[in-house]
Write a protein that holds these residues in place. Sequence first.
Motif, mmCIF file in Angstrom:
data_model
loop_
_atom_site.group_PDB
_atom_site.id
_atom_site.type_symbol
_atom_site.label_atom_id
_atom_site.label_comp_id
_atom_site.label_asym_id
_atom_site.label_seq_id
_atom_site.Cartn_x
_atom_site.Cartn_y
_atom_site.Cartn_z
ATOM 1 N N GLY A 111 -60.517 56.763 74.971
ATOM 2 C CA GLY A 111 -61.675 57.566 74.632
ATOM 3 C C GLY A 111 -61.685 58.943 75.252
ATOM 4 N N TYR A 112 -60.875 59.165 76.264
ATOM 5 C CA TYR A 112 -60.775 60.484 76.889
ATOM 6 C C TYR A 112 -59.560 61.216 76.341
ATOM 7 N N THR A 113 -59.651 62.541 76.247
ATOM 8 C CA THR A 113 -58.541 63.327 75.710
ATOM 9 C C THR A 113 -57.992 64.362 76.680
ATOM 10 N N LYS A 114 -58.795 64.711 77.706
ATOM 11 C CA LYS A 114 -58.326 65.761 78.613
ATOM 12 C C LYS A 114 -58.931 65.617 80.006
ATOM 13 N N LEU A 115 -58.236 66.218 80.943
ATOM 14 C CA LEU A 115 -58.689 66.364 82.322
ATOM 15 C C LEU A 115 -59.088 67.823 82.476
ATOM 16 N N THR A 116 -60.290 68.082 82.975
ATOM 17 C CA THR A 116 -60.707 69.463 83.210
ATOM 18 C C THR A 116 -61.092 69.640 84.670
ATOM 19 N N PHE A 117 -60.878 70.860 85.164
ATOM 20 C CA PHE A 117 -61.255 71.193 86.532
ATOM 21 C C PHE A 117 -61.252 72.710 86.693
ATOM 22 N N TYR A 118 -61.894 73.171 87.757
ATOM 23 C CA TYR A 118 -61.905 74.592 88.107
ATOM 24 C C TYR A 118 -61.047 74.781 89.344
ATOM 25 N N VAL A 119 -60.219 75.823 89.336
ATOM 26 C CA VAL A 119 -59.370 76.134 90.487
ATOM 27 C C VAL A 119 -59.513 77.597 90.869
ATOM 28 N N ASN A 120 -59.250 77.856 92.154
ATOM 29 C CA ASN A 120 -59.269 79.206 92.704
ATOM 30 C C ASN A 120 -58.114 79.288 93.682
ATOM 31 N N GLY A 121 -57.260 80.288 93.515
ATOM 32 C CA GLY A 121 -56.077 80.442 94.359
ATOM 33 C C GLY A 121 -56.332 81.008 95.737
ATOM 34 N N GLY A 122 -57.601 81.185 96.117
ATOM 35 C CA GLY A 122 -57.897 81.724 97.436
ATOM 36 C C GLY A 122 -57.440 83.174 97.551
ATOM 37 N N PRO A 123 -57.346 83.678 98.779
ATOM 38 C CA PRO A 123 -57.055 85.103 98.964
ATOM 39 C C PRO A 123 -55.672 85.542 98.467
ATOM 40 N N THR A 124 -54.699 84.649 98.454
ATOM 41 C CA THR A 124 -53.352 85.079 98.051
ATOM 42 C C THR A 124 -52.986 84.707 96.625
ATOM 43 N N GLY A 125 -53.421 83.550 96.154
ATOM 44 C CA GLY A 125 -53.086 83.122 94.795
ATOM 45 C C GLY A 125 -51.587 82.947 94.601
ATOM 46 N N GLY A 126 -51.199 82.704 93.367
ATOM 47 C CA GLY A 126 -49.783 82.559 93.039
ATOM 48 C C GLY A 126 -49.198 81.182 93.299
ATOM 49 N N PRO A 165 -46.415 58.276 89.930
ATOM 50 C CA PRO A 165 -46.710 59.491 89.177
ATOM 51 C C PRO A 165 -45.862 59.582 87.917
ATOM 52 N N VAL A 166 -46.490 60.054 86.855
ATOM 53 C CA VAL A 166 -45.792 60.251 85.587
ATOM 54 C C VAL A 166 -45.191 61.657 85.613
ATOM 55 N N ASP A 167 -43.877 61.731 85.511
ATOM 56 C CA ASP A 167 -43.196 63.030 85.500
ATOM 57 C C ASP A 167 -42.986 63.500 84.083
ATOM 58 N N PRO A 168 -42.916 64.779 83.813
ATOM 59 C CA PRO A 168 -42.799 65.851 84.800
ATOM 60 C C PRO A 168 -44.134 66.382 85.298
ATOM 61 N N GLY A 169 -45.243 65.990 84.695
ATOM 62 C CA GLY A 169 -46.538 66.545 85.088
ATOM 63 C C GLY A 169 -46.835 67.820 84.317
ATOM 64 N N VAL A 218 -59.296 74.809 83.954
ATOM 65 C CA VAL A 218 -58.029 74.288 83.447
ATOM 66 C C VAL A 218 -58.347 73.042 82.636
ATOM 67 N N GLU A 219 -57.817 72.979 81.422
ATOM 68 C CA GLU A 219 -57.964 71.812 80.569
ATOM 69 C C GLU A 219 -56.566 71.270 80.300
ATOM 70 N N VAL A 220 -56.312 70.077 80.791
ATOM 71 C CA VAL A 220 -54.998 69.455 80.644
ATOM 72 C C VAL A 220 -55.119 68.296 79.659
ATOM 73 N N PRO A 221 -54.475 68.393 78.494
ATOM 74 C CA PRO A 221 -54.497 67.254 77.570
ATOM 75 C C PRO A 221 -53.875 66.027 78.236
ATOM 76 N N LEU A 222 -54.527 64.879 78.099
ATOM 77 C CA LEU A 222 -53.969 63.660 78.701
ATOM 78 C C LEU A 222 -52.588 63.354 78.134
ATOM 79 N N ALA A 223 -52.316 63.804 76.905
ATOM 80 C CA ALA A 223 -50.977 63.614 76.329
ATOM 81 C C ALA A 223 -49.923 64.315 77.189
ATOM 82 N N ASP A 224 -50.261 65.464 77.765
ATOM 83 C CA ASP A 224 -49.318 66.200 78.610
ATOM 84 C C ASP A 224 -49.101 65.516 79.960
ATOM 85 N N LEU A 225 -49.993 64.585 80.304
ATOM 86 C CA LEU A 225 -49.844 63.821 81.550
ATOM 87 C C LEU A 225 -49.273 62.429 81.280
#
Length: 170
Positions: A88-103, A116-120, A133-140
Amino acid sequence: MSNMNRRLFTAAFAAMAFAGPVFAQETAPAAPQPMVIYDDVLAPGWNNWSWAKTTLSTDIGSDVKPISMQSEPWQALFLQHAPFSTAGYTKLTFYVNGGPTGGQTISVKALIGDKPVDPGYTIRLNANTWNVVEVPLADLGAVNQTISGLWWQAQGQPVSTWYITVIQLE
């Protein structure tokens, strides 16, 4: 019955007669409500089993209380849960912030059978910016699977402090 009501009744009856039999229509099953994993605090049933430096409910001077993380190569934020179905679920969503340096380069992975399921799904974080960030569960590799948690894993280099919040399955 007045002539006006009789005409309306006759018209409605005729419309039903010519429309053919009326059958109950199948409706698609309702999508489940989003499963909140973290929103200022871990949701019930979720545990922090990280092997990186993590702080839950970090005070960053705003209304948001994210998880903060910093790590050495290959360490991860690991949010664990008793095995459950992603049906019934299709994606994982979350908010991220790279802090002062990012990258920072982070790999997101689902765990099936506690592995863990690779490659992620790889993301790169932006400095001082909240991004959804929206990650399709298919990609996981996690569509209609039984999972026991999620990883956000540093790759081949140390990762400076970054933040994540409002994590949920949709």
